[in-house]
Design an enzyme around this catalytic site. Structure first.
Site, PDB file in Angstrom:
ATOM      1  N   LYS A 122       0.869  -1.182   0.000  1.00 50.26           N
ATOM      2  CA  LYS A 122       0.000   0.000   0.000  1.00 50.26           C
ATOM      3  C   LYS A 122       0.897   1.221   0.000  1.00 50.26           C
ATOM      4  CE  LYS A 122      -4.212  -1.872   1.794  1.00 50.26           C
ATOM      5  NZ  LYS A 122      -3.823  -3.252   1.485  1.00 50.26           N
ATOM      6  N   ASP A 127      -1.566  -2.034  -4.260  1.00 51.35           N
ATOM      7  CA  ASP A 127      -2.976  -2.116  -3.876  1.00 51.35           C
ATOM      8  C   ASP A 127      -3.624  -0.751  -4.101  1.00 51.35           C
ATOM      9  OD1 ASP A 127      -2.832  -4.742  -3.015  1.00 51.35           O
ATOM     10  OD2 ASP A 127      -2.701  -4.245  -0.887  1.00 51.35           O
ATOM     11  N   MET A 128      -4.947  -0.758  -4.298  1.00 55.34           N
ATOM     12  CA  MET A 128      -5.650   0.526  -4.429  1.00 55.34           C
ATOM     13  C   MET A 128      -6.389   0.811  -3.128  1.00 55.34           C
ATOM     14  SD  MET A 128      -6.020   3.090  -6.350  1.00 55.34           S
ATOM     15  CE  MET A 128      -5.683   2.710  -8.064  1.00 55.34           C
ATOM     16  N   GLN A 157     -10.571  -0.572  -9.134  1.00 60.14           N
ATOM     17  CA  GLN A 157     -11.795  -0.928  -8.397  1.00 60.14           C
ATOM     18  C   GLN A 157     -13.013  -0.712  -9.288  1.00 60.14           C
ATOM     19  OE1 GLN A 157     -10.682   2.065  -5.668  1.00 60.14           O
ATOM     20  NE2 GLN A 157     -10.113   0.673  -4.016  1.00 60.14           N
ATOM     21  N   ARG A 206      -4.956  -5.860 -11.439  1.00 57.29           N
ATOM     22  CA  ARG A 206      -5.850  -6.701 -10.631  1.00 57.29           C
ATOM     23  C   ARG A 206      -7.168  -5.925 -10.540  1.00 57.29           C
ATOM     24  NH1 ARG A 206      -4.460  -6.378  -4.762  1.00 57.29           N
ATOM     25  NH2 ARG A 206      -2.916  -8.009  -5.089  1.00 57.29           N
ATOM     26  N   LYS A 221     -13.794  -5.355  -6.740  1.00 55.19           N
ATOM     27  CA  LYS A 221     -14.960  -4.468  -6.641  1.00 55.19           C
ATOM     28  C   LYS A 221     -14.596  -3.146  -5.981  1.00 55.19           C
ATOM     29  CE  LYS A 221     -18.485  -8.069  -6.240  1.00 55.19           C
ATOM     30  NZ  LYS A 221     -19.125  -8.944  -5.247  1.00 55.19           N
ATOM     31  N   ALA A 262     -12.986  -2.042  -1.791  1.00 54.98           N
ATOM     32  CA  ALA A 262     -13.313  -2.380  -0.401  1.00 54.98           C
ATOM     33  C   ALA A 262     -13.629  -1.157   0.456  1.00 54.98           C
ATOM     34  CB  ALA A 262     -12.149  -3.144   0.210  1.00 54.98           C
ATOM     35  N   THR A 283     -11.758 -11.705  -6.749  1.00 51.07           N
ATOM     36  CA  THR A 283     -13.139 -11.784  -6.258  1.00 51.07           C
ATOM     37  C   THR A 283     -13.434 -13.168  -5.687  1.00 51.07           C
ATOM     38  OG1 THR A 283     -15.472 -11.475  -6.829  1.00 51.07           O
ATOM     39  CG2 THR A 283     -14.090 -12.439  -8.542  1.00 51.07           C
ATOM     40  N   ARG A 333     -12.287  -3.998   7.161  1.00 49.55           N
ATOM     41  CA  ARG A 333     -12.833  -4.040   5.788  1.00 49.55           C
ATOM     42  C   ARG A 333     -13.448  -5.409   5.497  1.00 49.55           C
ATOM     43  NH1 ARG A 333      -8.334  -0.729   4.756  1.00 49.55           N
ATOM     44  NH2 ARG A 333      -6.982  -2.404   4.024  1.00 49.55           N
ATOM     45  N   ARG A 334     -12.803  -6.465   6.003  1.00 49.28           N
ATOM     46  CA  ARG A 334     -13.356  -7.815   5.764  1.00 49.28           C
ATOM     47  C   ARG A 334     -14.699  -7.984   6.495  1.00 49.28           C
ATOM     48  NH1 ARG A 334      -9.403  -7.116   3.094  1.00 49.28           N
ATOM     49  NH2 ARG A 334     -11.121  -6.382   1.823  1.00 49.28           N
TER      50      ARG A 334
HETATM   51  C1  LIG Z   1      -6.786 -10.765  -3.965  1.00 49.74           C
HETATM   52  C2  LIG Z   1      -7.615  -9.575  -3.638  1.00 49.74           C
HETATM   53  C3  LIG Z   1      -7.015  -8.347  -3.542  1.00 49.74           C
HETATM   54  C4  LIG Z   1      -7.779  -7.213  -3.256  1.00 49.74           C
HETATM   55  N1  LIG Z   1      -7.182  -5.976  -3.278  1.00 49.74           N
HETATM   56  C5  LIG Z   1      -7.945  -4.888  -3.077  1.00 49.74           C
HETATM   57  C6  LIG Z   1      -7.404  -3.576  -3.229  1.00 49.74           C
HETATM   58  O1  LIG Z   1      -6.203  -3.369  -3.531  1.00 49.74           O
HETATM   59  N2  LIG Z   1      -8.222  -2.520  -3.021  1.00 49.74           N
HETATM   60  C7  LIG Z   1      -9.557  -2.681  -2.701  1.00 49.74           C
HETATM   61  O2  LIG Z   1     -10.269  -1.698  -2.552  1.00 49.74           O
HETATM   62  N3  LIG Z   1     -10.079  -3.918  -2.553  1.00 49.74           N
HETATM   63  C8  LIG Z   1      -9.323  -5.006  -2.726  1.00 49.74           C
HETATM   64  N4  LIG Z   1      -9.901  -6.246  -2.598  1.00 49.74           N
HETATM   65  C9  LIG Z   1     -11.244  -6.389  -1.978  1.00 49.74           C
HETATM   66  C10 LIG Z   1     -12.345  -6.288  -3.003  1.00 49.74           C
HETATM   67  O3  LIG Z   1     -12.404  -4.986  -3.501  1.00 49.74           O
HETATM   68  C11 LIG Z   1     -13.708  -6.638  -2.352  1.00 49.74           C
HETATM   69  O4  LIG Z   1     -13.991  -5.714  -1.344  1.00 49.74           O
HETATM   70  C12 LIG Z   1     -13.769  -8.022  -1.763  1.00 49.74           C
HETATM   71  O5  LIG Z   1     -13.083  -8.966  -2.538  1.00 49.74           O
HETATM   72  C13 LIG Z   1     -15.260  -8.464  -1.624  1.00 49.74           C
HETATM   73  O6  LIG Z   1     -15.874  -8.558  -2.877  1.00 49.74           O
HETATM   74  P1  LIG Z   1     -16.062  -9.970  -3.632  1.00 49.74           P
HETATM   75  O7  LIG Z   1     -16.223  -9.671  -5.066  1.00 49.74           O
HETATM   76  O8  LIG Z   1     -14.925 -10.847  -3.285  1.00 49.74           O
HETATM   77  O9  LIG Z   1     -17.354 -10.644  -3.082  1.00 49.74           O
HETATM   78  P2  LIG Z   1     -18.475 -10.115  -2.018  1.00 49.74           P
HETATM   79  O10 LIG Z   1     -19.083  -8.868  -2.552  1.00 49.74           O
HETATM   80  O11 LIG Z   1     -17.894 -10.101  -0.622  1.00 49.74           O
HETATM   81  O12 LIG Z   1     -19.455 -11.316  -2.101  1.00 49.74           O
HETATM   82  C14 LIG Z   1     -20.382 -11.448  -3.175  1.00 49.74           C
HETATM   83  C15 LIG Z   1     -20.851 -12.878  -3.314  1.00 49.74           C
HETATM   84  O13 LIG Z   1     -19.718 -13.757  -3.474  1.00 49.74           O
HETATM   85  C16 LIG Z   1     -19.952 -14.985  -2.865  1.00 49.74           C
HETATM   86  N5  LIG Z   1     -19.011 -15.176  -1.757  1.00 49.74           N
HETATM   87  C17 LIG Z   1     -18.176 -14.238  -1.247  1.00 49.74           C
HETATM   88  N6  LIG Z   1     -17.466 -14.739  -0.235  1.00 49.74           N
HETATM   89  C18 LIG Z   1     -17.878 -16.001  -0.087  1.00 49.74           C
HETATM   90  C19 LIG Z   1     -17.529 -17.038   0.799  1.00 49.74           C
HETATM   91  N7  LIG Z   1     -16.597 -16.851   1.764  1.00 49.74           N
HETATM   92  N8  LIG Z   1     -18.123 -18.229   0.656  1.00 49.74           N
HETATM   93  C20 LIG Z   1     -19.073 -18.417  -0.284  1.00 49.74           C
HETATM   94  N9  LIG Z   1     -19.456 -17.471  -1.155  1.00 49.74           N
HETATM   95  C21 LIG Z   1     -18.880 -16.289  -1.059  1.00 49.74           C
HETATM   96  C22 LIG Z   1     -21.373 -14.930  -2.382  1.00 49.74           C
HETATM   97  O14 LIG Z   1     -22.179 -15.382  -3.414  1.00 49.74           O
HETATM   98  C23 LIG Z   1     -21.580 -13.438  -2.161  1.00 49.74           C
HETATM   99  O15 LIG Z   1     -22.919 -13.063  -2.144  1.00 49.74           O
HETATM  100  C24 LIG Z   1      -9.167  -7.371  -2.955  1.00 49.74           C
HETATM  101  C25 LIG Z   1      -9.770  -8.613  -3.060  1.00 49.74           C
HETATM  102  C26 LIG Z   1      -9.033  -9.712  -3.408  1.00 49.74           C
HETATM  103  C27 LIG Z   1      -9.724 -11.019  -3.527  1.00 49.74           C
END
Ligand SMILES: Cc1cc2nc3c(=O)[nH]c(=O)nc-3n(C[C@H](O)[C@H](O)[C@H](O)COP(=O)(O)OP(=O)(O)OC[C@H]3O[C@@H](n4cnc5c(N)ncnc54)[C@H](O)[C@@H]3O)c2cc1C
Length: 280
Positions: free
Chosen positions: A74, A108-109, A137, A158, A161, A163, A200, A262-263
């Site tokens: 970051k 990272d963003m 994002q 990368r 969505k 975070a 994702t 955030r998680r």
């Molecule tokens: C490798 C990586 C790097 C990232 N880096 C950044 C970054 O630099 N900056 C940033 O802003 N964000 C980052 N993010 C976070 C990202 O922006 C999202 O906030 C985060 O990934 C949640 O969105 P999602 O698309 O994973 O699914 P979500 O919106 O959390 O979930 C949507 C759907 O996915 C399915 N799902 C999700 N989790 C599960 C589970 N545990 N079990 C079963 N089904 C599930 C379900 O159907 C759920 O309804 C990163 C994410 C990843 C994976």
């Protein structure tokens, strides 16, 4: 580890770089790649930014041969909010070490107040370095243009969505719209991008990505999925078995609270996990 850390353990590999590397080795044995992140952000003191920079260099040197030396950083922990020159100097130093060890660094963003500066600094770094990539994002209104520009420049992206909580002037708020935006950007990156990463856990998006790649004859070797340590572990092996590249984001360190928060904000299941452990 202090007792609170027990709750973060699901999402954070441990406090020390060695803890993260051990996770990386276990993943590697299963054919899964890793990107390592020493947690930390929003550093406003030069000495601390230098320490964070040195820690990332150390991490790159610590990752054993055989495992990809891939780290995520970051820029706000490298002095981005102090001055661009300081940040450029620090991140360039990390990229030089990454080059020495054959590694790759992903920027990272963070929140939207840093988006423009992050992208401009990235373009500056790209003039001298080819071992650096960016995160875009999908939720941000500006991202479709940033994706097109990244494809034009051959930048490694990368896509995720997003975070961070952003206002409607800056970002889409509706999950359906965010998903559609993600897929539009993903298709552009898959069709013309340079080894894009789709970050994702969303099964709809994973399925649509696979369907698009198959329909367009895009080989699985031309892109990768990325997921976060501790999330959807059951899905990891399936993707690898089906021939897809998968990289897990492995965070470690003591500054885990903002990441952890955030998680929790993202998914009700993550909050339930913490509550279950609290009453165990
Ligand atoms: C490798 C990586 C790097 C990232 N880096 C950044 C970054 O630099 N900056 C940033 O802003 N964000 C980052 N993010 C976070 C990202 O922006 C999202 O906030 C985060 O990934 C949640 O969105 P999602 O698309 O994973 O699914 P979500 O919106 O959390 O979930 C949507 C759907 O996915 C399915 N799902 C999700 N989790 C599960 C589970 N545990 N079990 C079963 N089904 C599930 C379900 O159907 C759920 O309804 C990163 C994410 C990843 C994976």
């Amino acid at each position: 580890m202090n007792p609170l850390t027990i709750f973060a353990r699901r999402f954070v590999a441990g406090e020390r770089p060695q803890d993260a590397v051990r996770v990386g080795e276990r993943l590697h044995a299963k054919g899964i790649k890793a990107t390592f992140d020493k947690l930390g952000e929003d550093v406003l003191d030069q000495a601390a930014a230098r320490r964070a920079t040195e820690a990332s260099k150390e991490l790159l040197r610590l990752i054993p041969g055989g495992i990809e030396r891939n780290v995520s950083i970051k820029m706000s922990s490298m002095g981005q909010e102090i001055s661009r020159d300081l940040c450029l100097e620090n991140v360039s130093g990390i990229l030089d070490v990454a080059k020495e060890v054959g590694g790759f660094v992903r920027l990272d963003m963070e929140g939207s107040k840093l988006t423009r500066d992050t992208i401009e600094t990235f373009h500056e770094l790209r003039k001298r370095h080819d071992n650096v990539g960016i995160v875009l994002q999908a939720a941000l209104h500006r991202t479709p243009d940033d994706v097109k520009e990244a494809v034009r420049r051959g930048d490694r992206v990368r896509l995720c969505k997003g975070a961070y909580k952003e206002p409607p002037q800056v970002a889409l708020q509706d999950m359906g719209e965010i998903r559609r935006a993600f897929m539009a950007c993903a298709r552009t990156l898959l069709d013309g991008g340079s080894y894009p990463a789709l970050g994702t856990h969303d099964e709809t998006l994973i399925g649509e990505t696979i369907a698009h790649a198959k329909a367009q004859g895009i080989a699985p070797s031309r892109f990768e999925f990325q997921m976060l340590y501790g999330l959807r572990k059951g899905r990891w092996g399936e993707l690898v078995r089906d021939g897809y590249n998968l990289r897990i984001y492995v965070p470690f360190g003591t500054h885990w609270i903002p990441y952890f928060y955030r998680r929790l904000r993202e998914r009700r299941e993550n909050v339930l996990f913490v509550l279950r452990n609290l009453f165990r």
